[in-house]
Design a protein around this motif. Sequence first.
Motif, mmCIF file in Angstrom:
data_model
loop_
_atom_site.group_PDB
_atom_site.id
_atom_site.type_symbol
_atom_site.label_atom_id
_atom_site.label_comp_id
_atom_site.label_asym_id
_atom_site.label_seq_id
_atom_site.Cartn_x
_atom_site.Cartn_y
_atom_site.Cartn_z
ATOM 1 N N SER A 1 0.946 -1.305 -0.092
ATOM 2 C CA SER A 1 -0.123 0.137 0.109
ATOM 3 C C SER A 1 0.982 1.341 -0.138
ATOM 4 C CB SER A 1 -0.837 0.040 1.372
ATOM 5 O OG SER A 1 -1.455 1.133 1.467
ATOM 6 N N ASN A 2 1.886 1.092 0.564
ATOM 7 C CA ASN A 2 2.945 2.413 0.673
ATOM 8 C C ASN A 2 3.398 2.675 -0.354
ATOM 9 O OD1 ASN A 2 2.546 2.657 3.633
ATOM 10 N ND2 ASN A 2 4.370 1.709 4.133
ATOM 11 N N ILE A 3 4.006 1.467 -1.325
ATOM 12 C CA ILE A 3 4.367 1.704 -2.612
ATOM 13 C C ILE A 3 3.384 2.322 -3.602
ATOM 14 C CG2 ILE A 3 5.455 0.469 -4.525
ATOM 15 C CD1 ILE A 3 6.961 -1.513 -2.413
ATOM 16 N N ALA A 4 2.261 1.525 -3.564
ATOM 17 C CA ALA A 4 1.231 2.046 -4.420
ATOM 18 C C ALA A 4 0.778 3.525 -4.193
ATOM 19 C CB ALA A 4 0.013 1.085 -4.268
ATOM 20 N N ASN A 5 0.938 3.999 -2.984
ATOM 21 C CA ASN A 5 0.464 5.528 -2.904
ATOM 22 C C ASN A 5 1.862 6.367 -2.606
ATOM 23 O OD1 ASN A 5 -2.366 5.618 -2.172
ATOM 24 N ND2 ASN A 5 -1.550 3.783 -1.086
ATOM 25 N N ALA A 6 2.926 5.925 -3.484
ATOM 26 C CA ALA A 6 4.021 6.793 -3.385
ATOM 27 C C ALA A 6 4.169 8.379 -3.714
ATOM 28 C CB ALA A 6 5.352 6.064 -4.023
ATOM 29 N N SER A 7 3.079 8.392 -4.720
ATOM 30 C CA SER A 7 2.898 9.828 -5.429
ATOM 31 C C SER A 7 1.426 10.259 -4.862
ATOM 32 C CB SER A 7 2.960 9.806 -6.927
ATOM 33 O OG SER A 7 1.936 8.786 -7.524
ATOM 34 N N THR A 8 0.951 9.854 -3.977
ATOM 35 C CA THR A 8 -0.420 10.251 -3.386
ATOM 36 C C THR A 8 -0.104 11.513 -2.411
ATOM 37 O OG1 THR A 8 -1.291 8.272 -3.552
ATOM 38 C CG2 THR A 8 -2.443 9.766 -2.261
ATOM 39 N N PRO A 9 -0.354 12.469 -2.754
ATOM 40 C CA PRO A 9 -0.158 13.731 -1.720
ATOM 41 C C PRO A 9 -0.853 13.568 -0.582
ATOM 42 C CG PRO A 9 -0.870 14.749 -3.823
ATOM 43 C CD PRO A 9 -1.096 13.096 -4.005
ATOM 44 N N GLY A 10 -0.014 13.941 0.591
ATOM 45 C CA GLY A 10 -0.494 13.592 2.031
ATOM 46 C C GLY A 10 -0.542 12.222 2.480
ATOM 47 N N PHE A 11 -0.085 11.419 1.751
ATOM 48 C CA PHE A 11 -0.332 9.887 2.236
ATOM 49 C C PHE A 11 0.860 9.727 3.490
ATOM 50 C CE2 PHE A 11 0.765 5.466 2.086
ATOM 51 C CZ PHE A 11 -0.405 4.704 2.211
ATOM 52 N N LYS A 12 0.532 9.025 4.301
ATOM 53 C CA LYS A 12 1.314 8.670 5.350
ATOM 54 C C LYS A 12 1.753 7.079 5.460
ATOM 55 C CE LYS A 12 0.688 12.709 6.880
ATOM 56 N NZ LYS A 12 1.714 13.819 6.278
ATOM 57 N N ALA A 13 2.878 6.911 5.239
ATOM 58 C CA ALA A 13 3.424 5.451 5.105
ATOM 59 C C ALA A 13 3.342 4.908 6.559
ATOM 60 C CB ALA A 13 4.805 5.393 4.659
ATOM 61 N N LYS A 14 3.018 3.688 6.455
ATOM 62 C CA LYS A 14 2.990 2.729 7.706
ATOM 63 C C LYS A 14 3.721 1.510 7.869
ATOM 64 C CE LYS A 14 -1.984 3.874 8.572
ATOM 65 N NZ LYS A 14 -3.179 3.305 8.353
ATOM 66 N N ASP A 15 4.057 0.935 8.711
ATOM 67 C CA ASP A 15 4.695 -0.254 8.777
ATOM 68 C C ASP A 15 4.073 -0.858 10.141
ATOM 69 O OD1 ASP A 15 6.227 -2.299 8.233
ATOM 70 O OD2 ASP A 15 8.208 -1.330 8.529
ATOM 71 N N ILE A 16 4.446 -2.376 9.977
ATOM 72 C CA ILE A 16 3.971 -3.113 11.233
ATOM 73 C C ILE A 16 5.370 -3.432 11.993
ATOM 74 C CG2 ILE A 16 3.098 -5.412 11.997
ATOM 75 C CD1 ILE A 16 1.164 -5.118 9.625
#
Length: 117
Positions: free
Chosen positions: A26-41
């Motif tokens: 999901s993080n990779i897919a949203n790499a160019s989405t403005p304001g997207f906050k990357a998460k991890d487990i």
Amino acid sequence: MAGDSLFGIHGAALEVRSQRMGVLASNIANASTPGFKAKDIDFKTALAKLSSGTGDAGKAIDAATMYRVPTQTSMDGNTVELSSEQTAFAENAVQYQTTLSFLNGRIGQITRALKGE
């Protein structure tokens, strides 16, 4: 408790790694989405919660999910650092495959034992 099952802690590890793979994808897919906050487990935290036998897998994984802190800030507020995400995804995929291979070996042993080989 994860240690009491036929597959020990490896079943829980596979579940956490699978969920982590989805978060990283999901993080990779949203790499160019403005304001997207990357998460991890946090794998260790999630696995520890699952191993303790308290709660279900979803709650343990949710408790171990956190936002990533970027090393370089982005002008559009996106915190995905593509190279870091791709590296984490590749490492997690190798670890997932290793756990899966171990479980396949265990299933093979059980199958041979049941057949009396």
